[in-house]
Design a protein around this motif. Structure first.
Motif, PDB file in Angstrom:
ATOM      1  N   GLN B  72      -3.356   3.677   0.573  1.00 24.88           N
ATOM      2  CA  GLN B  72      -2.793   2.391   0.977  1.00 24.88           C
ATOM      3  C   GLN B  72      -2.608   1.573  -0.286  1.00 24.88           C
ATOM      4  OE1 GLN B  72      -5.834   1.677   4.242  1.00 24.88           O
ATOM      5  NE2 GLN B  72      -3.946   0.959   5.203  1.00 24.88           N
ATOM      6  N   VAL B  73      -1.405   1.104  -0.480  1.00 25.97           N
ATOM      7  CA  VAL B  73      -1.036   0.516  -1.762  1.00 25.97           C
ATOM      8  C   VAL B  73      -0.669  -0.951  -1.597  1.00 25.97           C
ATOM      9  CG1 VAL B  73       0.663   0.604  -3.612  1.00 25.97           C
ATOM     10  CG2 VAL B  73      -0.236   2.734  -2.664  1.00 25.97           C
ATOM     11  N   GLU B 105      -2.230  -5.945   5.745  1.00 28.64           N
ATOM     12  CA  GLU B 105      -2.925  -6.227   4.508  1.00 28.64           C
ATOM     13  C   GLU B 105      -2.299  -5.536   3.310  1.00 28.64           C
ATOM     14  OE1 GLU B 105      -7.505  -5.929   3.269  1.00 28.64           O
ATOM     15  OE2 GLU B 105      -7.076  -5.378   5.352  1.00 28.64           O
ATOM     16  N   MET B 106      -1.994  -4.246   3.485  1.00 24.99           N
ATOM     17  CA  MET B 106      -1.412  -3.486   2.391  1.00 24.99           C
ATOM     18  C   MET B 106       0.103  -3.413   2.571  1.00 24.99           C
ATOM     19  SD  MET B 106      -4.167  -2.943   0.745  1.00 24.99           S
ATOM     20  CE  MET B 106      -4.474  -1.575  -0.367  1.00 24.99           C
ATOM     21  N   ASP B 107       0.798  -2.965   1.534  1.00 25.30           N
ATOM     22  CA  ASP B 107       2.262  -2.997   1.573  1.00 25.30           C
ATOM     23  C   ASP B 107       2.920  -1.635   1.764  1.00 25.30           C
ATOM     24  OD1 ASP B 107       2.491  -5.864   0.977  1.00 25.30           O
ATOM     25  OD2 ASP B 107       1.510  -5.284  -0.885  1.00 25.30           O
ATOM     26  N   ALA B 108       2.216  -0.596   1.316  1.00 23.10           N
ATOM     27  CA  ALA B 108       2.784   0.733   1.488  1.00 23.10           C
ATOM     28  C   ALA B 108       1.674   1.722   1.814  1.00 23.10           C
ATOM     29  CB  ALA B 108       3.518   1.175   0.229  1.00 23.10           C
ATOM     30  N   LEU B 128      -0.277   6.721  -9.775  1.00 23.90           N
ATOM     31  CA  LEU B 128      -0.108   5.684  -8.753  1.00 23.90           C
ATOM     32  C   LEU B 128      -0.116   4.273  -9.335  1.00 23.90           C
ATOM     33  CD1 LEU B 128      -2.098   6.845  -5.596  1.00 23.90           C
ATOM     34  CD2 LEU B 128       0.348   7.008  -6.087  1.00 23.90           C
ATOM     35  N   LEU B 129      -1.139   3.965 -10.133  1.00 21.89           N
ATOM     36  CA  LEU B 129      -1.278   2.600 -10.650  1.00 21.89           C
ATOM     37  C   LEU B 129      -0.242   2.264 -11.718  1.00 21.89           C
ATOM     38  CD1 LEU B 129      -5.167   2.248 -10.663  1.00 21.89           C
ATOM     39  CD2 LEU B 129      -3.541   0.960  -9.261  1.00 21.89           C
ATOM     40  N   LYS B 130       0.518   3.277 -12.132  1.00 20.09           N
ATOM     41  CA  LYS B 130       1.583   3.016 -13.104  1.00 20.09           C
ATOM     42  C   LYS B 130       2.948   2.884 -12.447  1.00 20.09           C
ATOM     43  CE  LYS B 130      -0.758   4.903 -17.111  1.00 20.09           C
ATOM     44  NZ  LYS B 130      -1.015   6.110 -17.927  1.00 20.09           N
ATOM     45  N   LEU B 131       2.999   3.059 -11.129  1.00 18.57           N
ATOM     46  CA  LEU B 131       4.263   2.870 -10.422  1.00 18.57           C
ATOM     47  C   LEU B 131       4.651   1.390 -10.455  1.00 18.57           C
ATOM     48  CD1 LEU B 131       3.723   5.119  -7.258  1.00 18.57           C
ATOM     49  CD2 LEU B 131       5.283   5.557  -9.155  1.00 18.57           C
ATOM     50  N   PRO B 132       5.953   1.107 -10.486  1.00 12.59           N
ATOM     51  CA  PRO B 132       6.425  -0.279 -10.554  1.00 12.59           C
ATOM     52  C   PRO B 132       5.872  -1.137  -9.418  1.00 12.59           C
ATOM     53  CG  PRO B 132       8.279   1.263 -10.676  1.00 12.59           C
ATOM     54  CD  PRO B 132       7.049   2.070 -10.456  1.00 12.59           C
ATOM     55  N   VAL B 134       2.783  -1.654  -8.352  1.00 11.56           N
ATOM     56  CA  VAL B 134       1.531  -1.294  -7.693  1.00 11.56           C
ATOM     57  C   VAL B 134       0.354  -1.995  -8.369  1.00 11.56           C
ATOM     58  CG1 VAL B 134      -0.104   0.581  -7.248  1.00 11.56           C
ATOM     59  CG2 VAL B 134       2.336   0.914  -6.828  1.00 11.56           C
ATOM     60  N   VAL B 135      -0.427  -2.748  -7.580  1.00 14.85           N
ATOM     61  CA  VAL B 135      -1.569  -3.448  -8.166  1.00 14.85           C
ATOM     62  C   VAL B 135      -2.917  -2.946  -7.641  1.00 14.85           C
ATOM     63  CG1 VAL B 135      -0.276  -5.543  -8.679  1.00 14.85           C
ATOM     64  CG2 VAL B 135      -1.391  -5.310  -6.454  1.00 14.85           C
ATOM     65  N   ASP B 136      -2.907  -2.290  -6.488  1.00 19.28           N
ATOM     66  CA  ASP B 136      -4.176  -1.795  -5.964  1.00 19.28           C
ATOM     67  C   ASP B 136      -3.952  -0.604  -5.058  1.00 19.28           C
ATOM     68  OD1 ASP B 136      -6.915  -1.714  -5.586  1.00 19.28           O
ATOM     69  OD2 ASP B 136      -6.883  -3.136  -3.914  1.00 19.28           O
ATOM     70  N   VAL B 137      -4.913   0.316  -5.070  1.00 24.01           N
ATOM     71  CA  VAL B 137      -4.838   1.507  -4.228  1.00 24.01           C
ATOM     72  C   VAL B 137      -6.147   1.677  -3.480  1.00 24.01           C
ATOM     73  CG1 VAL B 137      -4.587   4.019  -4.198  1.00 24.01           C
ATOM     74  CG2 VAL B 137      -3.240   2.678  -5.810  1.00 24.01           C
ATOM     75  N   ARG B 138      -6.055   1.838  -2.181  1.00 22.88           N
ATOM     76  CA  ARG B 138      -7.233   2.128  -1.380  1.00 22.88           C
ATOM     77  C   ARG B 138      -7.001   3.470  -0.690  1.00 22.88           C
ATOM     78  NH1 ARG B 138      -9.263  -2.844   1.962  1.00 22.88           N
ATOM     79  NH2 ARG B 138      -8.898  -3.645  -0.131  1.00 22.88           N
ATOM     80  N   SER B 139      -7.927   4.386  -0.847  1.00 15.32           N
ATOM     81  CA  SER B 139      -7.686   5.749  -0.380  1.00 15.32           C
ATOM     82  C   SER B 139      -8.467   6.089   0.876  1.00 15.32           C
ATOM     83  CB  SER B 139      -8.058   6.745  -1.475  1.00 15.32           C
ATOM     84  OG  SER B 139      -7.331   6.475  -2.646  1.00 15.32           O
TER      85      SER B 139
END
Lengths: 160, 160
Positions: B72-73, B105-108, B128-132, B134-139
């Motif tokens: 979840q991004v 809550e999340m966007d993608a 993932l965190l280097k994608l345009p 993207v500020v946070d990733v929850r797995s």
DNA sequence: TATGAAAAGATAATCCC
DNA sequence: GGGATTATCTTTTCATA
């Protein structure tokens, strides 16, 4: 013991997971083989289970399923028998396309195909919450797919 | 305007999304037609886009992808150009099988195929965190699939 | 307008090298 | 793995309802 896959096998899988309606001859040409050895490789890939099947990809939107929803499901601890019932139930519900057991707060995650919101609301109460062991459902509604694929990566990614 | 689907079309789709390696003759027999009309229907279903393609289903586990993970991004607001870059990026990363825009809550939400945990951890930081944007990733790590299907339901469910 | 039988063409499957 | 053969299936044609 089955032989490991070589570069040509990988190429065949890559082409076939994009388009399996290609003829053996066309595939053969693209991977640089003649028909018979290419056909034998495809056969082997199927026999050894690398290819699980050949399927038609049906357009769910054209069939009226406009929504894709993720349902995160909280469950009670199930006995062996209850678990079996749960599996049987989800496998008999075609709108549940996938179901995974997950780590964390929730216990299962399902991908569900729904015609519209009203239908889905009904589905939660009439179907999901009546499944064995299900005590809570939290839904993540998708707005649209930027990517949708069943393809498996066939070249290992390198990090450095 | 394309003709709506009748019961036989539905039956053909149902069979083909299970097994598209069936011959036209076999399909014809199972739906109660002879070959030519059955063949023409299949043709029409493809032309009109009900069937988006015929693909080989490849076993991801046999190819070393033992894990299926949902990421979840959370993203920043993107300009049109940044959004295009994001789409291009995710479409060039084969380990990202699917990507949906989601409410909440999340966007993608992405479905990702990974060989193992160590690989995935690397993937988060290196990819993932280097994608345009993207500020946070929850797995959400899946432990196993109870159901896994691409099939679209072909009989409308009735609630009462 | 749709079907089915049958012919022509292409492909899959088997053989031998 | 390749080449050639046979069996099978796909696709077109045509007659029919």
């Amino acid at each position: 013991m089955p032989a490991p896959l070589d570069a040509i096998d990988i190429k065949i899988l890559e082409l076939m997971q994009k388009d399996a309606s290609l003829s053996t001859g066309e595939l053969a040409e693209r991977v640089g083989l003649s028909q018979s050895p290419c056909w034998r490789r495809i056969q082997r890939l199927r026999e050894e289970g690398y290819i699980k099947g050949i399927v038609a990809v049906v357009d769910h939107e054209k069939l009226g399923y406009k929504m894709q929803i993720f349902a995160q499901v909280k469950m009670t601890t199930l006995t062996e028998a209850e678990r079996a019932n749960f599996y049987k139930a989800i496998n008999s519900i075609p709108e549940i396309q996938d179901c995974w057991t997950v780590f964390g707060e929730m216990d299962a995650m399902m991908k569900i195909l729904a015609p519209d919101v009203a239908w889905y609301q009904d589905f939660i109460f009439s179907v999901l919450l009546k499944l064995p062991g299900v005590v809570d459902v939290r839904s993540i509604v998708t707005l649209g797919a930027q990517k949708s694929s069943q393809a498996v990566p066939l070249v290992a990614r390198q990090f450095r």
